[in-house]
Design a protein around this motif. Structure first.
Motif, PDB file in Angstrom:
ATOM      1  N   ALA A  75       0.799  -1.101  -0.007  1.00 60.37           N
ATOM      2  CA  ALA A  75       0.188  -0.020  -0.351  1.00 60.37           C
ATOM      3  C   ALA A  75       1.110   0.906  -0.192  1.00 60.37           C
ATOM      4  O   ALA A  75       1.583   1.435   0.596  1.00 60.37           O
ATOM      5  N   GLY A  76       0.658   1.906  -1.123  1.00 59.37           N
ATOM      6  CA  GLY A  76       1.689   3.693  -1.394  1.00 59.37           C
ATOM      7  C   GLY A  76       0.723   4.442  -1.050  1.00 59.37           C
ATOM      8  O   GLY A  76      -0.075   4.543  -1.350  1.00 59.37           O
ATOM      9  N   GLU A  77       1.311   5.498  -0.813  1.00 60.83           N
ATOM     10  CA  GLU A  77       0.842   7.026  -1.518  1.00 60.83           C
ATOM     11  C   GLU A  77       1.437   7.923  -2.704  1.00 60.83           C
ATOM     12  O   GLU A  77       2.913   7.351  -2.653  1.00 60.83           O
ATOM     13  N   THR A 113      -3.894   7.529  -4.042  1.00 61.07           N
ATOM     14  CA  THR A 113      -3.186   6.791  -3.056  1.00 61.07           C
ATOM     15  C   THR A 113      -3.026   5.199  -3.763  1.00 61.07           C
ATOM     16  O   THR A 113      -3.544   4.801  -5.624  1.00 61.07           O
ATOM     17  N   GLU A 114      -2.035   4.161  -3.856  1.00 62.26           N
ATOM     18  CA  GLU A 114      -2.346   2.771  -4.423  1.00 62.26           C
ATOM     19  C   GLU A 114      -2.431   1.227  -3.774  1.00 62.26           C
ATOM     20  O   GLU A 114      -1.828   1.395  -2.487  1.00 62.26           O
ATOM     21  N   LEU A 115      -3.152   0.651  -4.040  1.00 64.25           N
ATOM     22  CA  LEU A 115      -3.048  -1.000  -3.167  1.00 64.25           C
ATOM     23  C   LEU A 115      -3.293  -1.562  -4.372  1.00 64.25           C
ATOM     24  O   LEU A 115      -3.599  -1.389  -5.342  1.00 64.25           O
ATOM     25  N   VAL A 116      -1.968  -2.408  -4.017  1.00 66.65           N
ATOM     26  CA  VAL A 116      -2.192  -3.061  -4.670  1.00 66.65           C
ATOM     27  C   VAL A 116      -1.701  -4.498  -4.031  1.00 66.65           C
ATOM     28  O   VAL A 116      -1.570  -5.408  -2.629  1.00 66.65           O
ATOM     29  N   HIS A 124       7.369   6.472   1.021  1.00 66.14           N
ATOM     30  CA  HIS A 124       5.297   7.241   0.518  1.00 66.14           C
ATOM     31  C   HIS A 124       5.189   5.442   0.459  1.00 66.14           C
ATOM     32  O   HIS A 124       3.518   5.328   0.441  1.00 66.14           O
ATOM     33  N   LEU A 125       6.069   4.137   0.881  1.00 64.61           N
ATOM     34  CA  LEU A 125       4.910   2.840   0.392  1.00 64.61           C
ATOM     35  C   LEU A 125       4.977   2.628   2.319  1.00 64.61           C
ATOM     36  O   LEU A 125       5.304   2.684   3.169  1.00 64.61           O
ATOM     37  N   LYS A 126       3.333   2.440   3.057  1.00 65.13           N
ATOM     38  CA  LYS A 126       2.897   1.920   3.821  1.00 65.13           C
ATOM     39  C   LYS A 126       3.048   0.250   4.801  1.00 65.13           C
ATOM     40  O   LYS A 126       2.705  -0.020   5.525  1.00 65.13           O
TER      41      LYS A 126
END
Length: 508
Positions: A409-411, A426-429, A453-455
């Motif tokens: 998960a990242g921004e 936002t990015e959901l992988v 930025h990767l959470k």
């Protein structure tokens, strides 16, 4: 006793005959009657405000080497029916389609004129044999925010590397919509380490790809995931071959154009796609939009067919000057123009990119080794910067990604060249369904530290369940601890919430 949704969808459908609800049978054919032809299940997809696509493919012997599923070389009439209830007492549409041998006896029914924002049930009949019942639904009307949308998305299901347990759990979540972001099937022949036997050779011909799809569609867990909700699909590389890009195969191959055309044909035959996606002259139109009322617009991308070839190495994680070339494109000019125009004119609460490869920057610096994946948007920096800027202009931008066999998960930043750059989306992988096996509890602290930025990161198999409302997006990262044997339970390993107009991940 009135059947429950679960009993109808996953086992009880055959108890209710079509003739009992008034659909007249076709005139009897002089041809011999078929055995049970619905071994590959049923599916729906491409939901709109007034319709969807219904799919099935007839197969008496799914693993027949010629790819025709043991079907006779003749056209077979297929009755279909749509109802507003599980018992089919309120039939709203019915008709006949023809399963043709040149289309591997696949059927695509394009529905229209249905009530917006509603649930429907469908089934097929051939020679007295009744298919399983599927559930589908229409999107809300164009100006309606509608109810909350539960959407699951998945990627990377290698038949040989594990059991499709995660698909079974996805079906049990009963989402309104499913997105599959690529690597639905893999081209490889059987390997010694496989836990399930892959049928056939490495896929190269139309017969090979048809056989491989049939083996996947025979899996009961995957069938359940298709039965429960409409799907939106896009391919990545393994639907054709590893690491292909545009007209360039992974390794030199004078037959690559024919191989790709065969793979596209089989992909269309085996997916609930509209006729607009039917391959023509070796190409396939797969980038498209699906609107879920005014709540969400899904921009489904093709990051394989139009990208520049791997000009920098073989797709491994390396650093090179070519990634900075402003002419390198992962979408191609026409698709990028289409995407930018769609984002510019959007009035949706959430604009969602359904696509294949990592979008946010992921600097894989470990010790003295530095590099980026040239097989992701990092290898096409100008493309990413352009699309990121456009995402910054919509109310809420979300990127959905597959490919990497891990949860992330990242921004998304406007620019990764400036530490203080604003967040724009936002990015959901999603991790894989089975690919790379069970996984483990290893961390990725070095990469997370290099990319603040990767959470979130998790190396387990599973999928992502999301819930879109007018005020927030909730994402549950669902995991199973093992796939090399069947029956693993599912759990939510992490949950993030994105608030309306605030492109930040909040862990809850």
């Amino acid at each position: 006793m009135f059947p429950t949704r679960r009993s109808v969808l996953f086992g009880g459908a055959a108890a209710v005959g079509l003739s009992a609800v008034g659909l007249s049978a076709l005139q009897a054919s002089a041809s011999p009657r078929l055995g049970y032809p619905f071994t590959l299940g049923v599916a729906s997809g491409e939901p709109s405000a007034d319709g969807a696509v219904l799919w099935t493919r007839l197969a008496l012997d799914p693993l027949a080497p010629d790819g025709h599923g043991g079907m006779p070389n003749r056209v077979v009439p297929v009755q279909w029916q749509v109802a507003a209830d599980e018992r089919f007492t309120r039939v709203v549409r019915a008709g006949v389609e023809f399963a043709r041998p040149e289309q591997a006896h696949s059927v695509h029914v394009e529905l229209a004129g249905l009530r917006p924002g509603a649930e429907f049930f469908y089934r097929f009949r051939v020679d007295g044999h009744l298919s399983p019942t599927g559930r589908t639904r229409t999107a809300p009307a164009g100006g309606a925010l509608g109810q909350a949308l539960t959407m699951c998305f998945a990627s990377c299901s290698h038949y040989g590397e594990g059991y499709f347990t995660a698909y079974k759990h996805l079906a049990a979540d009963e989402p309104d919509l499913v997105l599959h972001l690529g690597d639905y099937q893999y081209e490889y022949a059987a390997k010694a380490a496989d836990v399930r036997q892959v049928a056939g050779p490495e896929t190269r011909t139309l017969a090979d790809y048809r056989l491989r799809h049939a083996q996947y569609k025979s899996d009961p867990d995957l069938q359940q995931a298709h039965q429960v909700a409409p799907w939106l699909v896009v391919f990545d590389d393994h639907e054709i071959e590893n690491n292909w890009a545009a007209d360039v195969p992974e390794a030199p191959d004078p037959q690559f154009a024919a191989r790709r055309a065969a793979a596209f044909q089989a992909y269309y035959e085996n997916m609930p796609l509209r006729r607009t996606s039917r391959p023509r002259e070796g190409r396939m139109q797969l980038f498209r939009r699906a609107r879920w009322g005014s709540l969400a617009t899904f921009h489904m991308l093709d990051t394989r067919q139009y990208r520049d070839d791997q000009a920098c190495g073989d797709g491994t994680k390396i650093d090179c000057a070519e990634r900075l070339d402003p002419t390198r494109s992962i979408t191609g000019a026409d698709q990028q123009r289409w995407l930018l125009e769609g984002l510019r004119s959007s009035r949706a609460r959430w604009d969602v990119l359904g696509q294949q490869v990592f979008f946010a920057q992921r600097d894989n610096t470990i010790g003295e080794k530095q590099g980026f994946s040239m097989d992701a948007w990092d290898g096409y920096k100008a493309s990413r910067d352009t699309v990121a800027a456009a995402l910054g202009g919509v109310r809420n931008g979300v990127v959905l990604t597959g490919d990497v066999h891990r949860h992330w998960a990242g921004e998304v930043k406007e620019s990764y060249d400036r530490p203080d750059s604003a967040g724009v989306a936002t990015e959901l992988v999603t991790t894989s369904i089975t690919s790379t096996g069970d996984g483990d509890e290893s961390a990725n602290a070095a990469v997370l530290a290099e990319n603040p930025h990767l959470k979130y990161y998790k190396n387990r198999r599973g999928y992502v369940r999301t819930k879109f409302t007018g005020s927030e997006l909730r994402a549950d990262f669902r995991t199973v601890d093992y796939v090399r044997t069947p029956g693993a339970p599912v759990r939510t390993d992490a949950t993030f919430v994105v608030e309306d107009r605030v492109p930040l991940l909040n862990r809850v």
